[in-house]
Motif scaffolding. Structure first.
Motif, PDB file in Angstrom:
ATOM      1  N   PRO A 275       0.938  -1.137   0.045  1.00 50.99           N
ATOM      2  CA  PRO A 275       0.160  -0.006  -0.001  1.00 50.99           C
ATOM      3  C   PRO A 275       0.748   1.191   0.033  1.00 50.99           C
ATOM      4  O   PRO A 275       2.043   1.259   0.216  1.00 50.99           O
ATOM      5  CB  PRO A 275      -0.725  -0.141   1.320  1.00 50.99           C
ATOM      6  N   THR A 276       0.261   2.435  -0.200  1.00 51.75           N
ATOM      7  CA  THR A 276       0.874   3.621  -0.268  1.00 51.75           C
ATOM      8  C   THR A 276       1.801   3.845   0.979  1.00 51.75           C
ATOM      9  O   THR A 276       0.873   3.855   2.104  1.00 51.75           O
ATOM     10  CB  THR A 276      -0.132   4.914  -0.584  1.00 51.75           C
ATOM     11  N   PRO A 277       3.015   3.982   0.853  1.00 52.48           N
ATOM     12  CA  PRO A 277       3.591   4.117   2.164  1.00 52.48           C
ATOM     13  C   PRO A 277       3.805   5.578   2.762  1.00 52.48           C
ATOM     14  O   PRO A 277       3.232   6.505   2.152  1.00 52.48           O
ATOM     15  CB  PRO A 277       5.157   4.028   1.648  1.00 52.48           C
ATOM     16  N   THR A 278       3.969   5.590   4.182  1.00 52.15           N
ATOM     17  CA  THR A 278       4.101   7.007   4.880  1.00 52.15           C
ATOM     18  C   THR A 278       5.431   7.187   5.113  1.00 52.15           C
ATOM     19  O   THR A 278       6.540   6.289   4.994  1.00 52.15           O
ATOM     20  CB  THR A 278       3.435   6.723   6.157  1.00 52.15           C
ATOM     21  N   LEU A 279       5.775   8.543   4.890  1.00 54.78           N
ATOM     22  CA  LEU A 279       7.223   8.912   5.179  1.00 54.78           C
ATOM     23  C   LEU A 279       7.621   9.679   6.237  1.00 54.78           C
ATOM     24  O   LEU A 279       6.589  10.633   6.693  1.00 54.78           O
ATOM     25  CB  LEU A 279       7.486  10.150   3.925  1.00 54.78           C
ATOM     26  N   THR A 280       8.753   9.612   6.905  1.00 50.74           N
ATOM     27  CA  THR A 280       9.156  10.326   7.931  1.00 50.74           C
ATOM     28  C   THR A 280      10.368  10.778   7.667  1.00 50.74           C
ATOM     29  O   THR A 280      11.059  10.090   7.182  1.00 50.74           O
ATOM     30  CB  THR A 280       8.871   9.408   9.274  1.00 50.74           C
ATOM     31  N   TRP A 281      10.823  11.786   8.347  1.00 51.80           N
ATOM     32  CA  TRP A 281      12.265  12.374   8.197  1.00 51.80           C
ATOM     33  C   TRP A 281      12.914  12.192   9.890  1.00 51.80           C
ATOM     34  O   TRP A 281      12.250  12.443  10.655  1.00 51.80           O
ATOM     35  CB  TRP A 281      12.296  13.632   8.144  1.00 51.80           C
ATOM     36  N   GLY A 317      -0.194   4.219  -4.353  1.00 54.96           N
ATOM     37  CA  GLY A 317       1.203   3.872  -4.359  1.00 54.96           C
ATOM     38  C   GLY A 317       2.444   4.883  -4.398  1.00 54.96           C
ATOM     39  O   GLY A 317       3.538   4.238  -4.418  1.00 54.96           O
ATOM     40  N   VAL A 318       2.052   6.152  -4.595  1.00 53.46           N
ATOM     41  CA  VAL A 318       3.027   7.278  -4.744  1.00 53.46           C
ATOM     42  C   VAL A 318       3.042   8.242  -3.468  1.00 53.46           C
ATOM     43  O   VAL A 318       1.828   8.596  -3.197  1.00 53.46           O
ATOM     44  CB  VAL A 318       3.152   7.699  -6.024  1.00 53.46           C
ATOM     45  N   ARG A 319       4.094   8.763  -2.864  1.00 59.23           N
ATOM     46  CA  ARG A 319       3.897   9.657  -1.855  1.00 59.23           C
ATOM     47  C   ARG A 319       5.402  10.413  -2.097  1.00 59.23           C
ATOM     48  O   ARG A 319       6.218   9.683  -2.300  1.00 59.23           O
ATOM     49  CB  ARG A 319       3.783   9.099  -0.490  1.00 59.23           C
ATOM     50  N   TRP A 320       5.203  11.807  -1.570  1.00 57.18           N
ATOM     51  CA  TRP A 320       6.111  12.450  -1.455  1.00 57.18           C
ATOM     52  C   TRP A 320       6.159  13.423  -0.297  1.00 57.18           C
ATOM     53  O   TRP A 320       5.128  13.329   0.294  1.00 57.18           O
ATOM     54  CB  TRP A 320       6.266  13.599  -2.871  1.00 57.18           C
ATOM     55  N   SER A 321       7.348  13.972   0.200  1.00 59.72           N
ATOM     56  CA  SER A 321       7.565  14.492   1.529  1.00 59.72           C
ATOM     57  C   SER A 321       8.582  15.528   1.408  1.00 59.72           C
ATOM     58  O   SER A 321       9.467  15.200   0.865  1.00 59.72           O
ATOM     59  CB  SER A 321       7.662  13.604   2.836  1.00 59.72           C
ATOM     60  N   PHE A 330      25.078  25.997  11.993  1.00 62.47           N
ATOM     61  CA  PHE A 330      25.774  24.921  12.259  1.00 62.47           C
ATOM     62  C   PHE A 330      25.401  23.768  12.490  1.00 62.47           C
ATOM     63  O   PHE A 330      25.714  22.759  12.124  1.00 62.47           O
ATOM     64  CB  PHE A 330      27.304  25.380  12.601  1.00 62.47           C
ATOM     65  N   LYS A 331      24.549  23.810  13.659  1.00 59.69           N
ATOM     66  CA  LYS A 331      24.077  22.549  14.253  1.00 59.69           C
ATOM     67  C   LYS A 331      22.965  21.888  13.415  1.00 59.69           C
ATOM     68  O   LYS A 331      22.478  20.822  13.754  1.00 59.69           O
ATOM     69  CB  LYS A 331      23.200  23.098  15.573  1.00 59.69           C
ATOM     70  N   ASP A 332      22.273  22.808  12.370  1.00 60.61           N
ATOM     71  CA  ASP A 332      21.362  21.957  11.425  1.00 60.61           C
ATOM     72  C   ASP A 332      22.317  21.041  10.425  1.00 60.61           C
ATOM     73  O   ASP A 332      21.637  20.164   9.652  1.00 60.61           O
ATOM     74  CB  ASP A 332      20.633  22.939  10.763  1.00 60.61           C
ATOM     75  N   ALA A 333      23.374  21.185  10.311  1.00 63.24           N
ATOM     76  CA  ALA A 333      24.251  20.292   9.450  1.00 63.24           C
ATOM     77  C   ALA A 333      24.347  18.875   9.871  1.00 63.24           C
ATOM     78  O   ALA A 333      24.243  18.476  11.186  1.00 63.24           O
ATOM     79  CB  ALA A 333      25.704  20.857   9.326  1.00 63.24           C
ATOM     80  N   GLY A 334      24.303  17.995   8.921  1.00 58.72           N
ATOM     81  CA  GLY A 334      24.434  16.529   9.292  1.00 58.72           C
ATOM     82  C   GLY A 334      23.731  15.835   8.398  1.00 58.72           C
ATOM     83  O   GLY A 334      23.472  16.354   7.232  1.00 58.72           O
ATOM     84  N   GLU A 335      23.415  14.526   8.836  1.00 59.29           N
ATOM     85  CA  GLU A 335      22.773  13.488   7.778  1.00 59.29           C
ATOM     86  C   GLU A 335      21.260  13.122   8.246  1.00 59.29           C
ATOM     87  O   GLU A 335      20.862  12.929   9.502  1.00 59.29           O
ATOM     88  CB  GLU A 335      23.321  12.013   7.938  1.00 59.29           C
ATOM     89  N   TYR A 336      20.450  13.379   7.266  1.00 56.01           N
ATOM     90  CA  TYR A 336      18.909  13.449   7.559  1.00 56.01           C
ATOM     91  C   TYR A 336      18.445  12.204   6.443  1.00 56.01           C
ATOM     92  O   TYR A 336      19.187  11.917   5.355  1.00 56.01           O
ATOM     93  CB  TYR A 336      18.247  14.484   6.965  1.00 56.01           C
ATOM     94  N   ARG A 337      17.673  11.329   7.143  1.00 55.85           N
ATOM     95  CA  ARG A 337      17.284   9.977   6.386  1.00 55.85           C
ATOM     96  C   ARG A 337      15.712  10.268   6.281  1.00 55.85           C
ATOM     97  O   ARG A 337      14.763  10.428   7.310  1.00 55.85           O
ATOM     98  CB  ARG A 337      17.441   8.941   7.298  1.00 55.85           C
ATOM     99  N   CYS A 338      15.251   9.818   5.071  1.00 62.80           N
ATOM    100  CA  CYS A 338      13.867   9.744   4.652  1.00 62.80           C
ATOM    101  C   CYS A 338      13.376   8.434   4.710  1.00 62.80           C
ATOM    102  O   CYS A 338      14.031   7.633   3.794  1.00 62.80           O
ATOM    103  CB  CYS A 338      13.712  10.273   3.218  1.00 62.80           C
ATOM    104  N   GLN A 339      12.644   8.076   5.603  1.00 64.32           N
ATOM    105  CA  GLN A 339      12.017   6.625   5.755  1.00 64.32           C
ATOM    106  C   GLN A 339      10.775   6.415   5.236  1.00 64.32           C
ATOM    107  O   GLN A 339       9.796   7.213   5.400  1.00 64.32           O
ATOM    108  CB  GLN A 339      12.034   6.559   7.316  1.00 64.32           C
ATOM    109  N   ALA A 340      10.539   5.551   4.295  1.00 63.84           N
ATOM    110  CA  ALA A 340       9.128   5.076   3.902  1.00 63.84           C
ATOM    111  C   ALA A 340       8.879   3.676   4.417  1.00 63.84           C
ATOM    112  O   ALA A 340       9.660   2.742   4.346  1.00 63.84           O
ATOM    113  CB  ALA A 340       9.257   5.064   2.394  1.00 63.84           C
ATOM    114  N   ARG A 341       7.532   3.603   4.691  1.00 64.87           N
ATOM    115  CA  ARG A 341       7.086   2.232   5.336  1.00 64.87           C
ATOM    116  C   ARG A 341       5.647   1.936   4.971  1.00 64.87           C
ATOM    117  O   ARG A 341       4.807   2.830   5.000  1.00 64.87           O
ATOM    118  CB  ARG A 341       7.227   2.462   6.836  1.00 64.87           C
ATOM    119  N   ASN A 342       5.425   0.752   4.750  1.00 61.02           N
ATOM    120  CA  ASN A 342       4.443   0.342   4.727  1.00 61.02           C
ATOM    121  C   ASN A 342       4.158  -1.172   5.192  1.00 61.02           C
ATOM    122  O   ASN A 342       5.143  -1.565   5.852  1.00 61.02           O
ATOM    123  CB  ASN A 342       3.618   0.241   3.330  1.00 61.02           C
ATOM    124  N   MET A 343       3.183  -2.067   5.272  1.00 65.15           N
ATOM    125  CA  MET A 343       3.014  -3.238   5.941  1.00 65.15           C
ATOM    126  C   MET A 343       4.171  -4.038   5.102  1.00 65.15           C
ATOM    127  O   MET A 343       4.349  -5.354   5.847  1.00 65.15           O
ATOM    128  CB  MET A 343       1.576  -3.749   5.761  1.00 65.15           C
TER     129      MET A 343
END
Length: 463
Positions: A275-281, A317-321, A330-343
């Motif tokens: 199913p259409t996944p949900t996205l979290t940062w 079946g498609v989602r954007w975030s 400077f504290k905002d610098a770093g690594e961000y991960r976009c996580q997509a999940r469904n069942m």
């Protein structure tokens, strides 16, 4: 008198504990060395929950009665209750606080009633509950928030209701992804049969996972039927060609972003799946590939889920975030991960953000003192004379002013001039002959004439 009152109280308490409610039967059962009180009320004339059930009751059965509602704190005095059966009555509503003080309860059965909804939040008052029977009711949905209160339930019977769909949160509880939980997974028994299921990817995944080797869930009956599938109804799920779930895939708009200090930046990612996944940062690290890795006092706990994101689904079946970071530091610098999940699973993609710039305006550099080359003696003398002429001391009362000298021979101090005055005065006194009287004014004038190079004006000398 006091003795009679005391005996009356003891007798009342004894009868309250040992008496049996009307239209009910009470018995004792033996488990080891303990006697267990069993109370059963099955008379059709009973229309309300009895309030005088003995406090030492361990098992209470209210069956085949006319009870239609369970009020608030209906079993408050039964703190030792382990089994509560309210089966085959006419119950249509249960107060969310009906089960207060049942902290020892292990089994709750509500089979064969007329419930259209169940107060799932009421399970908080029964932390040791393991068996929950809701067979043969009128439940049409199993809400997502129910997963918050079902973690300890190992036997859940939802068969013979009106359920059509299951939420993804429940599937995550029953079929956790490998490595998602550190502790061992509890084995559960589920009754999902005899419901008008919408045969989609979710329910088909439940059936296939329950049939896999080592599954944490066992279905009471694996023969589930579809209410709607290709225009047909009542088709067995095993005979239907159900859509398959697809694990999501993630594609970020950019995997590496460099932005200026104080600017705004937007990070975006797209995901596909069924199913259409949900996205979290999620922010997983600080100051990646940045010269500011030595920032002191950065105690941010990572990984950290970012809430300020916006999502959209243009089609199934498609989602954007996207996530917006304003006024970068400077504290905002770093690594961000976009996580997509469904069942069907979880996928993620990293995005590295680098912040460049300066934090504040730097001060102008101090000028270095230039080395003065050594000069000749004549030049040094001139420099000393120049420094002497630049000094003009202030005059006070009764103070003899000094004129700035132009030559070295003319620079004299006041004590030298005074000594000359006394020497001239002495010589003039010895050379004078005759009766001519010399006054102080005459003496001073003669002294001035002899010392014509003196810098002391006669007008400032007091006689």
């Amino acid at each position: 008198m006091f003795l009679l009152v005391f005996l009356h109280i003891l007798l009342y308490n004894f009868l309250a504990v040992r008496s049996c409610p009307s239209l009910c039967t009470c018995a004792y059962g033996t488990t080891g060395t303990a006697d267990l009180r069993l109370v059963q009320c099955s008379d059709p004339r009973i229309s309300t929950v009895p309030i005088n059930v003995p406090a030492d009751t361990v098992k209470l059965r209210l069956e085949k009665t006319l009870i239609s509602r369970v009020p608030r704190a209906a079993f408050f005095n039964l703190s030792e209750l382990l089994f509560l059966w309210l089966t085959y009555n006419s119950i249509t509503s249960i107060h969310p606080s009906s089960f207060v003080n049942l902290r020892a309860l292990r089994e709750l059965r509500l089979d064969g009633n007329l419930l259209t909804a169940f107060p799932w939040e009421g399970l908080r008052d029964m932390p040791r509950l393991q068996t929950l029977g809701l067979h043969n009711n009128r439940l049409s949905s199993l809400p997502s928030h129910a997963v918050l209160f079902l973690s300890n339930i190992t036997y859940l019977d939802l068969s013979s209701n009106r359920l059509t769909m299951l939420s993804a949160d429940l599937l995550d509880l029953w079929f956790p992804l490998q490595g998602q939980h550190g502790k061992s997974v509890q084995r559960r028994i589920l009754g999902l049969h005899d419901n008008p299921w919408l045969c989609d990817c979710q329910i088909s995944l439940v059936v296939s996972l329950s049939m896999s080797l080592g599954s944490p869930v066992s279905l009471m009956d694996q023969l589930l039927t579809c209410s709607k599938f290709l225009g047909q109804s009542g088709m067995a799920m095993t005979k239907a060609e159900l859509p398959h779930c697809m694990r999501p895939s993630v594609q970020p708009a950019a995997t590496r972003v460099i932005s200026l200090l104080g600017s705004n930046v937007i990070l975006r990612c797209d995901a596909t799946g069924y199913p259409t996944p949900t996205l979290t940062w999620v922010k997983t690290s600080n100051h990646a590939d940045c010269c500011r890795q030595d920032i002191i006092g950065d105690k941010e706990q990572l990984p950290r889920t970012l809430e300020s994101s916006m999502q959209g689904s243009p089609r199934v079946g498609v989602r954007w975030s996207i996530i917006s970071l304003d006024d970068l530091e400077f504290k905002d610098a770093g690594e961000y991960r976009c996580q997509a999940r469904n069942m069907a699973g979880i996928s993620e993609a990293p995005v590295k953000l680098k912040v460049v710039g300066v934090t504040r305006l730097s001060r102008p550099p101090k000028k270095k003192s230039q080395k003065i080359p050594p000069k000749s003696s004549s030049n040094s003398k001139k420099s000393k004379q120049n420094r002497t002429t630049s000094v003009t001391p202030s005059l006070k009362d009764n103070q003899i002013p000094q004129t700035p000298p132009t030559q070295k021979n003319n620079t004299q101090t006041f004590p030298v001039i005074v000594s000359k005055v006394f020497s001239i005065y002495k010589r003039s006194k010895t050379n004078l002959k005759g009766p001519k009287k010399i006054t102080n004014t005459t003496l001073i004038k003669s002294i001035v004439e002899q010392s014509d190079n003196s810098t002391i004006p006669t007008s400032n000398i007091k006689v």
